[in-house]
Design an enzyme around this catalytic site. Structure first.
Site, PDB file in Angstrom:
ATOM      1  N   GLU A 176      -2.747  16.423 -17.061  1.00  0.00           N
ATOM      2  CA  GLU A 176      -3.887  17.307 -17.416  1.00  0.00           C
ATOM      3  C   GLU A 176      -3.724  17.787 -18.629  1.00  0.00           C
ATOM      4  O   GLU A 176      -3.192  18.824 -18.666  1.00  0.00           O
ATOM      5  CB  GLU A 176      -3.739  18.127 -16.101  1.00  0.00           C
ATOM      6  CG  GLU A 176      -5.181  19.284 -16.599  1.00  0.00           C
ATOM      7  CD  GLU A 176      -5.016  20.618 -15.463  1.00  0.00           C
ATOM      8  OE1 GLU A 176      -6.236  21.186 -15.434  1.00  0.00           O
ATOM      9  OE2 GLU A 176      -3.882  20.574 -14.804  1.00  0.00           O
ATOM     10  N   LYS A 213      -6.822  14.394 -15.256  1.00  0.00           N
ATOM     11  CA  LYS A 213      -7.353  15.543 -15.046  1.00  0.00           C
ATOM     12  C   LYS A 213      -7.787  16.134 -16.447  1.00  0.00           C
ATOM     13  O   LYS A 213      -7.088  16.424 -17.163  1.00  0.00           O
ATOM     14  CB  LYS A 213      -6.766  16.490 -14.132  1.00  0.00           C
ATOM     15  CG  LYS A 213      -7.560  17.658 -13.868  1.00  0.00           C
ATOM     16  CD  LYS A 213      -6.937  18.685 -12.933  1.00  0.00           C
ATOM     17  CE  LYS A 213      -7.611  19.918 -12.447  1.00  0.00           C
ATOM     18  NZ  LYS A 213      -7.348  20.727 -11.715  1.00  0.00           N
TER      19      LYS A 213
END
Length: 295
Positions: A176, A213
């Site tokens: 992420e 992400k």
């Protein structure tokens, strides 16, 4: 790796619920839920209250694999139980929802326009415990604020370095590198980030899989190449501070990109709601995020 869970994450229709507020963000999450800081006097009591909130969400009738593919847990949540089972076992066995674990220790101070992850000396022990708890994958967050080539390279290098350790433990990492939605150069950052991630993905071997992400891109479908990459199980999106309606609108414009929302999922929920109201609000939220995720 659990092959059934892999299949759900790769091909299932739905989104990921992010229930992983950690020590730093828990007071804010509780406040939004209507629980002020005077309701608890120490960290243990605070974590008890957030676990009650998460349990209420996870055990709600609408929280099922019909709309939700996975849920990201905080370490404290993984080590606690829901209806007498470890949280991760409850999610998979009772709800058919794939459990993930947030493994980073927060963000370092900003340098080169980015915030790297803080050092994580006990990572191996945490990964071992995650495997014991039947967790499928992990999640770790960095933040990019400026189109600084060195900074972006450092973020992606660090993310993939940790991802390799996660893969070696038998888990699937969610990488992420969040792009700050308030950055005036968001589109430029996304172009640099896309190239940097692709170069790392191309170096992974055939048995190494990751998830990504990412902040919803400024240009719709900009991350198509990442979504289609053979080493990528799934690309999920964070709400990044957008209100749920706006996050859903932006998400729906991106084919194959699914939600992994935290604040946008729990928006409108409060501790003093009767179960009927709580469940109805959560149902509506889940259905709206699901619809935006299946475009």
């Amino acid at each position: 790796m659990n092959t059934k869970q892999f299949e759900v994450m790769k091909n299932g229709k739905g989104f990921i619920a992010a229930l992983d507020q950690s020590g730093g963000s828990t007071p804010k999450a509780l406040k939004l839920y209507g629980v002020n800081e005077d309701a608890y006097s120490n960290e243990d009591e605070m974590y008890d209250l957030i676990h009650e909130m998460r349990t209420r969400v996870m055990t709600a009738p609408g929280f099922t694999s019909d709309h939700i593919l996975g849920a990201i847990l905080f370490e404290q949540t993984m080590d606690r139980d829901v209806y007498g089972k470890y949280t991760s076992d409850y999610l998979w066995e009772a709800k058919g929802v794939v459990p993930f674990l947030k493994i980073d220790k927060g963000l370092a101070d900003e340098q080169n326009g980015v915030q790297l992850m803080k050092p994580n000396p006990n990572l191996n022990e945490l990964l071992t415990r995650a495997v014991e708890r039947n967790v499928f994958g992990t999640k770790m967050r960095s933040v990019i604020k400026e189109p600084n080539e060195d900074g972006i390279k450092q973020v992606v290098d660090q993310q993939f370095e940790v991802a390799k350790e996660v893969i070696a433990a038998g888990l699937v990492p969610i990488i992420e590198p969040e792009v700050d939605i308030n950055s005036t150069n968001k589109e430029q950052i996304e172009a640099m980030l896309n190239d940097e991630i692709l170069s790392h993905l191309d170096k992974l071997s055939d048995d190494e899989y990751v998830m990504l992400k990412l902040t919803i891109p400024t240009l719709a479908n900009f991350y198509k190449e990442l979504i289609d990459h053979p080493r990528v199980v799934r690309v999920v999106a964070l709400s990044g501070g957008y209100p749920r309606e706006e996050a859903n609108e932006k998400l729906a414009e991106n084919n194959g990109l699914i939600a992994s929302f935290s604040r946008a999922l729990s928006e409108g929920l409060s501790a003093d709601q009767a179960d009927e109201d709580f469940n109805a609000t959560l149902d509506q939220s889940i259905k709206e995020i699901y619809e935006a995720s299946i475009t």
